[in-house]
Scaffold this motif. Structure first.
Motif, PDB file in Angstrom:
ATOM      1  N   ILE A 131     -13.091  -5.104 -14.111  1.00  0.00           N
ATOM      2  CA  ILE A 131     -13.333  -4.559 -15.445  1.00  0.00           C
ATOM      3  C   ILE A 131     -12.114  -3.730 -15.816  1.00  0.00           C
ATOM      4  CG2 ILE A 131     -14.791  -3.061 -16.840  1.00  0.00           C
ATOM      5  CD1 ILE A 131     -17.119  -3.778 -14.997  1.00  0.00           C
ATOM      6  N   ARG A 132     -11.424  -4.113 -16.857  1.00  0.00           N
ATOM      7  CA  ARG A 132     -10.135  -3.509 -17.187  1.00  0.00           C
ATOM      8  C   ARG A 132     -10.276  -2.321 -18.136  1.00  0.00           C
ATOM      9  NH1 ARG A 132      -6.532  -7.018 -14.964  1.00  0.00           N
ATOM     10  NH2 ARG A 132      -7.341  -9.094 -14.535  1.00  0.00           N
ATOM     11  N   ALA A 209      -6.861  -0.085 -13.267  1.00  0.00           N
ATOM     12  CA  ALA A 209      -7.849  -0.739 -14.118  1.00  0.00           C
ATOM     13  C   ALA A 209      -7.428  -2.142 -14.523  1.00  0.00           C
ATOM     14  CB  ALA A 209      -8.099   0.100 -15.371  1.00  0.00           C
ATOM     15  N   THR A 210      -6.155  -2.481 -14.315  1.00  0.00           N
ATOM     16  CA  THR A 210      -5.678  -3.789 -14.773  1.00  0.00           C
ATOM     17  C   THR A 210      -5.127  -4.665 -13.648  1.00  0.00           C
ATOM     18  OG1 THR A 210      -3.531  -2.785 -15.302  1.00  0.00           O
ATOM     19  CG2 THR A 210      -5.141  -2.950 -17.090  1.00  0.00           C
ATOM     20  N   GLU A 211      -4.477  -4.042 -12.663  1.00  0.00           N
ATOM     21  CA  GLU A 211      -3.858  -4.819 -11.583  1.00  0.00           C
ATOM     22  C   GLU A 211      -4.858  -5.076 -10.454  1.00  0.00           C
ATOM     23  OE1 GLU A 211      -0.823  -6.080 -11.903  1.00  0.00           O
ATOM     24  OE2 GLU A 211      -0.727  -5.126 -13.878  1.00  0.00           O
ATOM     25  N   GLN A 212      -4.601  -6.124  -9.680  1.00  0.00           N
ATOM     26  CA  GLN A 212      -5.507  -6.502  -8.594  1.00  0.00           C
ATOM     27  C   GLN A 212      -4.866  -6.456  -7.215  1.00  0.00           C
ATOM     28  OE1 GLN A 212      -6.470 -10.174 -10.795  1.00  0.00           O
ATOM     29  NE2 GLN A 212      -8.611  -9.687 -10.482  1.00  0.00           N
ATOM     30  N   ASN A 229     -10.515  -5.600  -6.550  1.00  0.00           N
ATOM     31  CA  ASN A 229     -11.142  -5.684  -7.867  1.00  0.00           C
ATOM     32  C   ASN A 229     -12.044  -4.482  -8.098  1.00  0.00           C
ATOM     33  OD1 ASN A 229      -9.949  -7.972  -8.829  1.00  0.00           O
ATOM     34  ND2 ASN A 229     -11.556  -9.363  -8.149  1.00  0.00           N
ATOM     35  N   CYS A 230     -11.703  -3.388  -7.454  1.00  0.00           N
ATOM     36  CA  CYS A 230     -12.492  -2.167  -7.570  1.00  0.00           C
ATOM     37  C   CYS A 230     -12.532  -1.685  -9.024  1.00  0.00           C
ATOM     38  CB  CYS A 230     -11.866  -1.083  -6.679  1.00  0.00           C
ATOM     39  SG  CYS A 230     -12.714   0.487  -6.738  1.00  0.00           S
ATOM     40  N   ASN A 231     -13.697  -1.203  -9.438  1.00  0.00           N
ATOM     41  CA  ASN A 231     -13.859  -0.643 -10.775  1.00  0.00           C
ATOM     42  C   ASN A 231     -14.060   0.873 -10.681  1.00  0.00           C
ATOM     43  OD1 ASN A 231     -13.733  -3.135 -12.313  1.00  0.00           O
ATOM     44  ND2 ASN A 231     -15.677  -3.640 -11.332  1.00  0.00           N
ATOM     45  N   PHE A 232     -13.882   1.556 -11.822  1.00  0.00           N
ATOM     46  CA  PHE A 232     -13.851   3.011 -11.809  1.00  0.00           C
ATOM     47  C   PHE A 232     -14.709   3.611 -12.913  1.00  0.00           C
ATOM     48  CE2 PHE A 232      -9.975   1.416  -9.992  1.00  0.00           C
ATOM     49  CZ  PHE A 232      -9.801   2.208  -8.868  1.00  0.00           C
TER      50      PHE A 232
END
Length: 465
Positions: A131-132, A209-212, A229-232
């Motif tokens: 999720i970006r 939030a954008t890079e993997q 792919n961690c989200n915050f």
């Protein structure tokens, strides 16, 4: 695992060094177990482990990518969902606790609550989906229930995959919090007054939030590249904890003005009766898995303008919905330079009594007359640019022969057709007349010129420079 030089035990679902493997299984073999394994033609060797929830297959943890084999060390944990048929208290848990808590937090932002629920539903429904954007919820009221919302998600997804960290850990170069995490909460965010650190945090998390692919360093391990792919999500009890640039696109910002729910023991019962001893997390998981996430095709014509949504519409790969709170924070935030300039220019107060100013004079004045001000000239110049003041650059001042760096802070359009040297000679009034070889008569002449060609000026007042 070739890159880590370790073994993975599929039974304990844990990694071990060669020495640990030998100690554990030595009694079953005459020679070192690791040596026997190395001679086995059917041994499984992969490049490294990767935490890839989106590629999870229960019986096939090894996957191929770019011609190399990797071991997917993700395994679903957390609670199993419970439907209304399976739990008599389903509605009470979901509506009486979970939604009631969020509705209170969003009491003055109710139109934005479905957006947060869409975000939460996506995190639970599609673990491993990047999720970006980052929800940022702040409130002046402490113990408002933000933590309970996070604890609910943590129990749904399991504490091994969901972490809460502080700002210091978030800024740590090792970034170990990315290791095997689905969701990370950065709590107690407060960077007011430390603009450089705040910008580091904001820039760093825009990348997260954008890079993997990221470099991390965990305990007893060398630095290595990992796929994450961690989200915050971010929380704070300080409404002015952080500032946003008006071009920022990655933060869904909510400033809650709510008070705590006055119902006796609500928060205590939510935690102990619902989360710890009850089945609240199981019911909420079912709710989030099954609620409808709003899509563009679901919008009515009055919810769109020229094909663009005019209501909060969550898209995992898209930019964040920019709330009214976000724009308010943009307007009120910034460095000391931003805030002082914004206020003093609007009040026609020194050192911005007149439209044209020398930035070095402004900087000297602010440092002398505002004791809390301690920012550099470069930071002040950045604030001038952000506030859309017009730079004239270094301009020759005929009277003194000096070349001050001049800016126009008001009425920029009115000066657009006037030559820069003319502005310096006839429209600029230095704070220190003596420094630029000007007299009071020169000052009055320039004030009269401004009043005639630009707009009437305030009555003269001595400037304490």
């Amino acid at each position: 695992m070739k890159l880590e030089d370790i073994f993975w035990d599929k039974y304990t679902w844990t990694e071990y060094k060669e020495r640990a493997i030998n100690h554990t299984f030595q009694h079953e073999f005459k020679t070192k177990p690791s040596l026997i394994y190395s001679k086995n033609p059917d041994k499984l060797i992969v490049e490294s482990t990767q935490f890839r929830p989106e590629l999870y297959k229960p019986d096939k943890p090894i996957f191929e990518e770019d011609g190399k084999l990797y071991f997917n060390d993700y395994k679903p944990l957390g609670v199993a969902p419970l439907s209304p048929k399976d739990c008599d208290l389903y509605n009470f848990y979901v509506e009486g606790y979970f939604l009631k808590n969020l509705e209170n937090i969003f009491i003055d932002n109710e139109e934005n609550l479905p957006y947060l629920l869409d975000w939460a539903s996506t995190v639970v429904r599609y673990p491993g989906l990047k999720i970006r954007q980052i929800p940022f919820i702040c409130s002046k009221t402490k113990q408002l229930g933000k933590g309970l919302f996070f604890q609910t998600l943590q129990k749904i997804l399991h504490k091994d995959h969901v972490q809460k960290i502080g700002v210091r850990t978030a800024l740590d170069k090792g970034m170990s919090f990315l290791h095997r995490s689905i969701l990370v909460c950065i709590d107690e965010v407060y960077l007011k007054g430390d603009y450089q650190k705040m910008r580091i945090l904001m820039d760093k998390f825009k990348l997260l939030a954008t890079e993997q692919e990221h470099s991390i360093r965990t305990l007893y391990r060398d630095e290595r590249q990992v796929w994450s792919n961690c989200n915050f999500i971010m929380f704070s009890n300080y409404p002015d904890a952080i500032d946003f640039d008006e071009k920022e696109q990655r933060y869904f910002y909510i400033k809650s003005k709510a008070d705590r729910i006055k119902e006796k023991d609500f928060y205590k019962e939510y935690h102990f009766d619902g989360l710890v001893n009850g089945q609240l997390a199981e019911c909420v998981k079912h709710f989030l898995l099954n609620r409808k996430i709003l899509k563009y095709d679901d919008l009515t014509e009055d919810q769109k303008d020229q094909g663009q949504p005019i209501v909060p519409l969550f898209t995992p790969s898209g930019t964040a919905w920019l709330t009214d709170d976000f724009y308010e924070r943009v307007k009120d935030g910034g460095t000391q330079s931003h805030q002082l300039c914004r206020r003093l220019v609007s009040e026609l107060d020194n050192p911005f009594r007149y439209d044209v100013v020398s930035i070095s004079e402004v900087h000297d004045y602010l440092k002398k007359h505002h004791k809390e001000y301690n920012e550099s000239l470069n930071v002040l110049a950045e604030a001038f640019e952000d506030l859309k003041y017009r730079s004239l650059g270094r301009v020759l001042h005929s009277k003194s022969g000096k070349k001050p760096t001049l800016w126009i802070v008001r009425n920029q359009d009115e000066y657009s057709k006037i030559a820069k040297t003319s502005i310096a000679d006839h429209y600029w009034i230095p704070l220190s007349l003596e420094r630029f070889e000007m007299q009071e008569t020169d000052k009055r002449t320039n004030i009269n010129m401004i009043s005639k060609t630009i707009e009437p000026q305030p009555e003269e007042e001595e400037v304490p420079f």
